[in-house]
Design a protein around this motif. Structure first.
Motif, PDB file in Angstrom:
ATOM      1  N   LEU A  48      -9.991  -0.699 -23.376  1.00 56.63           N
ATOM      2  CA  LEU A  48     -11.346  -0.743 -22.824  1.00 56.63           C
ATOM      3  C   LEU A  48     -12.198   0.444 -23.267  1.00 56.63           C
ATOM      4  O   LEU A  48     -13.392   0.492 -22.968  1.00 56.63           O
ATOM      5  CB  LEU A  48     -11.299  -0.773 -21.293  1.00 56.63           C
ATOM      6  CG  LEU A  48     -10.995  -2.104 -20.616  1.00 56.63           C
ATOM      7  CD1 LEU A  48     -10.991  -1.925 -19.095  1.00 56.63           C
ATOM      8  CD2 LEU A  48     -11.999  -3.183 -21.016  1.00 56.63           C
ATOM      9  N   GLY A  49     -11.589   1.396 -23.952  1.00 55.83           N
ATOM     10  CA  GLY A  49     -12.330   2.571 -24.379  1.00 55.83           C
ATOM     11  C   GLY A  49     -12.231   3.734 -23.423  1.00 55.83           C
ATOM     12  O   GLY A  49     -13.001   4.697 -23.522  1.00 55.83           O
ATOM     13  N   VAL A  61      -9.276  -8.191 -23.878  1.00 55.95           N
ATOM     14  CA  VAL A  61      -9.305  -7.280 -22.733  1.00 55.95           C
ATOM     15  C   VAL A  61     -10.744  -7.034 -22.280  1.00 55.95           C
ATOM     16  O   VAL A  61     -11.047  -7.049 -21.078  1.00 55.95           O
ATOM     17  CB  VAL A  61      -8.606  -5.960 -23.105  1.00 55.95           C
ATOM     18  CG1 VAL A  61      -8.904  -4.868 -22.083  1.00 55.95           C
ATOM     19  CG2 VAL A  61      -7.095  -6.177 -23.218  1.00 55.95           C
ATOM     20  N   ARG A  62     -11.643  -6.828 -23.206  1.00 52.86           N
ATOM     21  CA  ARG A  62     -13.038  -6.564 -22.850  1.00 52.86           C
ATOM     22  C   ARG A  62     -13.724  -7.811 -22.293  1.00 52.86           C
ATOM     23  O   ARG A  62     -14.552  -7.726 -21.383  1.00 52.86           O
ATOM     24  CB  ARG A  62     -13.778  -6.003 -24.061  1.00 52.86           C
ATOM     25  CG  ARG A  62     -13.214  -4.630 -24.447  1.00 52.86           C
ATOM     26  CD  ARG A  62     -13.864  -4.015 -25.657  1.00 52.86           C
ATOM     27  NE  ARG A  62     -13.306  -2.671 -25.882  1.00 52.86           N
ATOM     28  CZ  ARG A  62     -13.682  -1.856 -26.849  1.00 52.86           C
ATOM     29  NH1 ARG A  62     -14.626  -2.233 -27.702  1.00 52.86           N
ATOM     30  NH2 ARG A  62     -13.122  -0.666 -26.980  1.00 52.86           N
ATOM     31  N   GLU A  63     -13.364  -8.969 -22.825  1.00 52.97           N
ATOM     32  CA  GLU A  63     -13.894 -10.215 -22.278  1.00 52.97           C
ATOM     33  C   GLU A  63     -13.402 -10.429 -20.853  1.00 52.97           C
ATOM     34  O   GLU A  63     -14.140 -10.921 -19.996  1.00 52.97           O
ATOM     35  CB  GLU A  63     -13.480 -11.393 -23.169  1.00 52.97           C
ATOM     36  CG  GLU A  63     -14.184 -11.412 -24.521  1.00 52.97           C
ATOM     37  CD  GLU A  63     -13.492 -12.287 -25.543  1.00 52.97           C
ATOM     38  OE1 GLU A  63     -12.556 -13.037 -25.153  1.00 52.97           O
ATOM     39  OE2 GLU A  63     -13.863 -12.223 -26.730  1.00 52.97           O
ATOM     40  N   ALA A 104     -12.858   1.575 -14.376  1.00 54.98           N
ATOM     41  CA  ALA A 104     -13.649   1.127 -15.525  1.00 54.98           C
ATOM     42  C   ALA A 104     -15.092   0.997 -15.071  1.00 54.98           C
ATOM     43  O   ALA A 104     -15.379   0.862 -13.879  1.00 54.98           O
ATOM     44  CB  ALA A 104     -13.122  -0.209 -16.054  1.00 54.98           C
ATOM     45  N   SER A 105     -15.999   1.029 -16.021  1.00 57.61           N
ATOM     46  CA  SER A 105     -17.426   0.945 -15.693  1.00 57.61           C
ATOM     47  C   SER A 105     -18.014  -0.361 -16.228  1.00 57.61           C
ATOM     48  O   SER A 105     -17.799  -0.699 -17.395  1.00 57.61           O
ATOM     49  CB  SER A 105     -18.171   2.136 -16.300  1.00 57.61           C
ATOM     50  OG  SER A 105     -19.532   2.092 -15.968  1.00 57.61           O
ATOM     51  N   PRO A 106     -18.735  -1.106 -15.371  1.00 63.25           N
ATOM     52  CA  PRO A 106     -18.982  -0.796 -13.965  1.00 63.25           C
ATOM     53  C   PRO A 106     -17.754  -1.107 -13.113  1.00 63.25           C
ATOM     54  O   PRO A 106     -17.002  -2.027 -13.423  1.00 63.25           O
ATOM     55  CB  PRO A 106     -20.149  -1.713 -13.597  1.00 63.25           C
ATOM     56  CG  PRO A 106     -19.977  -2.898 -14.499  1.00 63.25           C
ATOM     57  CD  PRO A 106     -19.423  -2.346 -15.787  1.00 63.25           C
TER      58      PRO A 106
END
Length: 260
Positions: free
Chosen positions: A20-21, A47-49, A78-80
């Motif tokens: 996710l970074g 994962v991001r989706e 994680a944000s948001p």
């Protein structure tokens, strides 16, 4: 759903956070994450989706009038965050982040549970009765009123029978008007699924079939398109949309319409 702290061993929350970074990971986590990306390069996209789906589903639930949320197997912040998404619609929304990983809980308590109505709970999502009766959770969540329970990218860490028992357990104990937000990673190519399962050492990963995923929603009224890819789920769409690739995050929202 792993406990303990060992920077030399990959941790599923930290591996997921890396994709996710996020910044809370160590060499073992990065090595595992990158090795898995070699096996299936779109994994980071999945994962991001998935994260985008969770936030979209939380927003939808808040717009339906739900003001209580339980994020099971919450993982690293994680944000948001879930409570940010919920409170953007309902400023008084209350959220319980549930996990058994001490590092996850430490981060959640420091970064998320900093205001009234938000808490971090040390409990195992596989035991619905224990989760829903935990004193820390009950301090902010009233299970006799509608609740949105989030099982985002966690049910593939248990076998299908356990996953069905988990979802059934929550459905039986939650008030009518509640909903389950569920997403599960699965792969049509069994060869890819087996390689990922073998190479993923942070936890045991199960490649559930679409039929298995459908069974996790038993007893629920599916919203919009039903079970579809996380990236294409929209509450107002009438039909599921699947992209042409081997890997999917199958996702959906199910409402509890009957009494307990």
């Amino acid at each position: 759903m792993t406990a303990g702290f060992d920077i030399a061993t990959p941790n599923m929350a930290r591996v997921y956070g890396y994709w996710l970074g996020g910044k809370d990971h160590y060499a073992a986590d990065r090595e595992e994450a990158e090795r898995l990306l070699v096996t299936y390069p779109p994994l980071r996209d999945l994962v991001r989706e998935n994260r985008a789906f969770v936030i979209q589903a939380v927003t939808w639930a808040a717009r339906q009038g739900i003001s209580q949320f339980i994020d099971l197997g919450a993982g690293l912040p994680a944000s948001p965050a879930v409570h940010h998404a919920a409170r953007a619609v309902r400023p008084t929304a209350r959220v319980a982040y549930v996990d058994i990983d001490p590092i996850v809980l430490s981060h959640a308590r420091a970064l998320l549970a900093t205001s009234d109505g938000v808490t971090a709970v040390d409990a195992d999502l596989r035991d619905p009765a224990a989760v829903l009766t935990d004193p820390d959770l009950r301090a902010v969540i009233d299970p006799t009123r509608p609740v949105a329970v989030i099982l985002g990218a966690v049910l593939h860490f248990v076998d299908a029978d356990t996953a069905r028992a988990v979802t059934t357990g929550y459905v039986r104990k939650l008030a009518p008007g509640s909903c389950l937000i569920i997403s599960v990673a699965c792969f049509d190519d069994e060869g890819v699924g087996k390689r990922l399962a073998a190479e993923y050492t942070a936890a045991t990963w199960h490649n559930h079939s679409p039929a298995d995923v459908e069974s996790f929603f038993a007893g629920l009224e599916l919203v919009g398109p039903g079970i579809t890819e996380a990236q294409t789920w929209r509450a107002w769409l009438p039909e599921p949309v699947l992209r042409r690739r081997d890997g999917h995050v199958l996702a959906g929202v199910g409402r509890i319409t009957r009494g307990r």
